[in-house]
Design an enzyme around this catalytic site. Structure first.
Site, PDB file in Angstrom:
ATOM      1  N   LYS A 180       1.204  -0.998  -0.171  1.00 45.75           N
ATOM      2  CA  LYS A 180      -0.215  -0.342   0.145  1.00 45.75           C
ATOM      3  C   LYS A 180       1.185   1.432   0.256  1.00 45.75           C
ATOM      4  O   LYS A 180       2.409   1.345   0.806  1.00 45.75           O
ATOM      5  CB  LYS A 180      -1.132   0.035   1.260  1.00 45.75           C
ATOM      6  CG  LYS A 180      -0.338   0.012   2.646  1.00 45.75           C
ATOM      7  CD  LYS A 180       0.409   1.180   3.138  1.00 45.75           C
ATOM      8  CE  LYS A 180      -0.909   2.361   2.949  1.00 45.75           C
ATOM      9  NZ  LYS A 180      -0.331   4.120   3.005  1.00 45.75           N
ATOM     10  N   THR A 203      10.194   1.181   2.169  1.00 46.25           N
ATOM     11  CA  THR A 203       8.929   1.378   1.259  1.00 46.25           C
ATOM     12  C   THR A 203       7.591   1.133   2.382  1.00 46.25           C
ATOM     13  O   THR A 203       6.969  -0.224   2.325  1.00 46.25           O
ATOM     14  CB  THR A 203       9.035   1.152   0.161  1.00 46.25           C
ATOM     15  OG1 THR A 203       7.843   2.022  -0.208  1.00 46.25           O
ATOM     16  CG2 THR A 203       8.498  -0.351  -0.010  1.00 46.25           C
TER      17      THR A 203
END
Length: 403
Positions: free
Chosen positions: A178, A189
């Site tokens: 996401k 990330t």
């Protein structure tokens, strides 16, 4: 590699579930609490944010990564559980302990992941009662529900599936992620979970994840901001009959290629869904004296607000690109530089390439996807970043993010 073989996203040894727990605010029915479970302890590797301000679930995940084993991943959206002090740590522990009791597993084998608003306590009174429902809902074919429950400002779920063959059979791998804002990861990330029914030795799994992230998920940017909650984990082997990755170099290359392909696919999906984005832009810098310098140049261009607004306006203002490169801290001779937008040369040796470069360059920038290439002609190193344009919609989304 087979990307389309199984759109049900079933991975041997793993089950998935998601429920609506009204995490961000009461009265909503969107999925926002999710669970990924391995049928037996899976090999675990992960990377987390390098932001010195990091969330409670990140702190707890770092502790549990050390053992290299995992039975479950508990994920919530709507609340980051960041900057919440000891209360936040207690909440993260309490949620994973409740999940562990329902699953009848060791709580140290449950990884928490959170994303959403910073600085607010988790609504434990709404989340805790939903965990039994979460466990009861576990099924092999519910991975898409998990991908949806992870979303915050995302407009669509991000998933990537691969199958491949090695010497002793075949394996499958599934990635879910996401993120669409606060995207400028370093070492990790966003939120990402990758599962595979191949049992991979822990040292190789760790190395493969770090290497894959460095080439893909660490080379994307939407707005230049690194999250407090960035975490990517890989769970390997989740059932007793899971094939084991042996010492064959070819087999290991097959696995690492599959992992890198999943990370790259997710990276492209994440940037394409960037907050307010209308363009997916590949910034490629080549002819640089070393890789670190190439990375810094590409990142500086990709994160420049002036460059990104020019992308949005489809304005081939190459002066902004060159100026961004010039402030990157990397020395280069601007009188030797070439610049291309798509295949159109807009600058040669630091000067306009032709008298009529602008119309074809503008046509390239009118596309939803295009590439910018800066060639310093000073070495063999290169780097590529994925970025977006910067639109008024990005400002609108983030001006009232907490409401």
């Amino acid at each position: 590699m087979d990307e389309s073989a199984n759109q049900s996203y079933v991975i041997n040894g793993f089950r998935f579930s998601a429920v609506a727990a009204e995490v961000k605010k009461p009265g909503t029915d969107r999925l926002d609490l999710a669970l990924v479970v391995a049928d037996r302890p899976a090999v675990l590797a992960g990377v987390t944010t390098t932001n010195v301000v990091y969330a409670a679930p990140v702190a707890l995940t770092r502790q549990r990564l050390a053992d290299g084993l995992c039975r479950a991943v508990l994920i919530n959206s709507g609340n980051a559980n960041a900057c919440t002090g000891q209360d936040g740590m207690n909440d993260a522990r309490e949620l994973t302990e409740k999940t562990a009791r329902e699953l009848e597993v060791d709580p140290e084998l449950v990884i928490p992941m959170s994303t959403g608003v910073i600085g607010a306590r988790l609504p434990m009174d709404r989340m805790m009662p939903r965990i039994p429902d979460l466990v009861r809902g576990l099924a092999a074919n519910r991975a898409p529900d998990v991908a949806r429950a992870m979303m915050t400002t995302d407009t669509k779920p991000k998933m990537s599936f691969r199958t491949a063959s090695i010497s002793n059979g075949s394996f499958s791998a599934l990635g879910m992620a996401k993120g669409s804002g606060m995207i400028a990861p370093r070492m990790a990330t966003l939120l990402g979970v990758i599962v595979t029914d191949l049992k991979v030795p822990l040292p190789l799994l760790r190395d493969a994840l770090v290497d894959s992230c460095s080439k893909t998920l660490n080379r994307i940017t939407v707005d230049g901001d690194t999250s407090t909650n960035d975490t990517v984990i890989v769970l390997s082997g989740g059932f007793a009959e899971a094939p084991e990755l042996g010492p064959s170099m070819r087999d290991r290359e097959v696995f690492t290629q599959a992992l890198e392909e999943i990370c790259l696919d997710l990276a492209r999906q994440l940037v394409a869904d960037g907050e307010g984005a209308t363009k997916l832009v590949e910034v490629h810098v080549c002819g640089v004296h070393n890789e670190e310098a190439a990375d810094r140049l590409a990142r500086t261009i990709a994160e420049s607000p002036l460059v990104k607004t020019a992308f949005h306006g489809e304005d081939p203002n190459w002066g902004r690109i060159l100026a961004a490169a010039g402030r990157s801290g990397v020395f280069f001779d601007s009188t030797r530089v070439d610049l291309f937008i798509g295949d159109v040369p807009v600058m040669r040796n630091g000067r306009p390439a032709t008298t009529d470069w602008e119309p074809p360059a503008k046509r390239e920038m009118s596309k939803n996807k295009f590439r910018v290439t800066l060639d310093l002609k000073a070495g063999s190193a290169e780097a590529t970043f994925l970025t977006t344009d910067l639109s008024a919609e990005y400002v609108r989304i983030n001006a009232d993010y907490r409401s």
